[in-house]
Design an enzyme around this catalytic site. Structure first.
Site, PDB file in Angstrom:
ATOM      1  N   GLN A 150      -3.810  -1.270  10.331  1.00  0.00           N
ATOM      2  CA  GLN A 150      -3.850  -2.589   9.705  1.00  0.00           C
ATOM      3  C   GLN A 150      -4.319  -3.663  10.698  1.00  0.00           C
ATOM      4  OE1 GLN A 150      -3.313  -3.153   6.434  1.00  0.00           O
ATOM      5  NE2 GLN A 150      -3.584  -5.354   6.574  1.00  0.00           N
ATOM      6  N   LYS A 182       0.834  -1.205   0.000  1.00  0.00           N
ATOM      7  CA  LYS A 182       0.000   0.000   0.000  1.00  0.00           C
ATOM      8  C   LYS A 182       0.871   1.259   0.000  1.00  0.00           C
ATOM      9  CE  LYS A 182      -3.662  -2.422   2.558  1.00  0.00           C
ATOM     10  NZ  LYS A 182      -4.377  -2.590   3.839  1.00  0.00           N
ATOM     11  N   ASP A 220     -10.706   3.160   5.470  1.00  0.00           N
ATOM     12  CA  ASP A 220     -10.988   1.719   5.510  1.00  0.00           C
ATOM     13  C   ASP A 220     -12.488   1.443   5.603  1.00  0.00           C
ATOM     14  OD1 ASP A 220      -9.075  -0.317   5.351  1.00  0.00           O
ATOM     15  OD2 ASP A 220      -8.267   0.135   7.338  1.00  0.00           O
TER      16      ASP A 220
HETATM   17  N1  GUN Z   1      -6.599  -6.596   7.195  1.00  0.00           N
HETATM   18  C1  GUN Z   1      -7.141  -7.354   6.220  1.00  0.00           C
HETATM   19  N2  GUN Z   1      -7.835  -6.570   5.353  1.00  0.00           N
HETATM   20  C2  GUN Z   1      -7.714  -5.299   5.794  1.00  0.00           C
HETATM   21  C3  GUN Z   1      -8.199  -4.039   5.329  1.00  0.00           C
HETATM   22  O1  GUN Z   1      -8.898  -3.928   4.324  1.00  0.00           O
HETATM   23  N3  GUN Z   1      -7.826  -2.961   6.064  1.00  0.00           N
HETATM   24  C4  GUN Z   1      -7.087  -3.051   7.184  1.00  0.00           C
HETATM   25  N4  GUN Z   1      -6.795  -1.929   7.844  1.00  0.00           N
HETATM   26  N5  GUN Z   1      -6.614  -4.194   7.650  1.00  0.00           N
HETATM   27  C5  GUN Z   1      -6.941  -5.313   6.953  1.00  0.00           C
END
Ligand code: GUN
Length: 293
Positions: free
Chosen positions: A96, A52, A119
């Protein structure tokens, strides 16, 4: 043979649109800023956040990554989130998942300012999605699946959609997205989960089958109606003796045996995965636009 839905190519289109938005924002003196917060050393999270960060830099975002030790207290994490919430130069904040025990994920996601919650996990954004208020942020993975369907011209209106899995990150928001009124949704959605009876019978009725329950290669050829669209959201690490890492990644769909049954199918990797990042960065440019009005 099925038509393959090329998630990498579709994500690339979205990245190009995002890059154009970033250029417009920059011409107004605004550089979209995205904060990544990682707690502990979960190997998958390291990889995901790294991907990312890299893409956000490529598209001209400003970003920072805060890595906190696994024994960080919840109070400390919340205080760090408060700091980024209060700083107008950061438009999006991503914490995350998974977070180490005993940090409560719901408490953490509720602390991110809703306007910076790219998110889409804050209760305000979850509520807006359910209410059909398009001002909020939609979680990136189900948002990405929706874009795959739209851009692959797979009709959803009146379609029977079966979502396998009811998790907060994919299953629940996915079902909310596709049940809304509107030309790109308006589906009849069934959510199938570990408490469901007759799972195979539900799946066989689906025009669109979305697998997001985290069981390796769960969806087999006998569970799919000929010509149906099959979307594989799963990422499962399974033992693979003789490989360098001793493991390999598989989805929730037995891709090889479905290729002669499904009408459209996502490969894995190269299907849903790239869309998650594309939607995150699209959400972040929208956050920057909204905050600079
Ligand atoms: N862990 C697995 N998928 C995601 C997501 O889309 N966002 C975040 N912040 N953590 C994750």
């Amino acid at each position: 043979m099925s038509q393959i839905i090329d998630g990498r190519a579709i994500a690339q289109q979205i990245h190009a649109e995002t890059a154009a938005c970033v250029a417009t924002l920059k011409s107004r003196g605004i550089q979209p800023g995205l904060v990544f917060i990682r707690v502990g050393e979960d190997p998958a999270s390291q990889v995901y956040v790294g991907m990312k960060e890299k893409k956000s830099a490529e598209l001209g975002f400003r970003s920072t990554t805060l890595v906190l030790p696994a024994d960080t207290s919840e109070a400390e994490l919340l205080a760090r989130i408060d700091g980024f919430n209060a700083d107008p130069s950061w438009h999006g904040i991503l914490v995350q998942a998974p977070l180490p025990h005993p940090i409560r994920q719901a408490t953490v996601y509720a602390r991110v300012a809703p306007e910076k919650d790219v998110d889409g996990f804050h209760p305000v954004n979850v509520g807006k999605l359910l209410l059909g208020d398009t001002d909020g942020f939609v979680p990136c993975t189900p948002g990405g699946v929706h874009e795959l369907l739209i851009r692959s011209k797979i009709p959803t209106e009146g379609a029977e959609v079966v979502v396998l899995g009811r998790g907060n990150i994919v299953g629940k928001p996915m079902s909310s997205i596709l049940m809304q009124k509107g030309r790109t949704a308006n589906a009849t959605v069934t959510v199938v989960h570990s408490g469901s009876r007759d799972v195979v019978a539900h799946c066989r009725r689906a025009d669109i089958l979305i697998a997001a329950m985290g069981v390796p290669e769960f969806v087999k050829a006998n569970m799919v109606k000929p010509g149906a669209t099959v979307i594989d959201v799963g990422v499962n690490r399974i033992p693979a003796p003789g490989t360098p890492s001793g493991t390999r990644l598989v989805g929730d769909v037995a891709f090889a045996e479905l290729q002669s049954v499904a009408g459209h199918i996502t490969p894995n990797p190269g299907g849903v995965g790239p869309m998650t990042i594309a939607m995150l960065l699209a959400n972040t440019t929208r956050a920057a636009e909204q905050q600079s009005r």
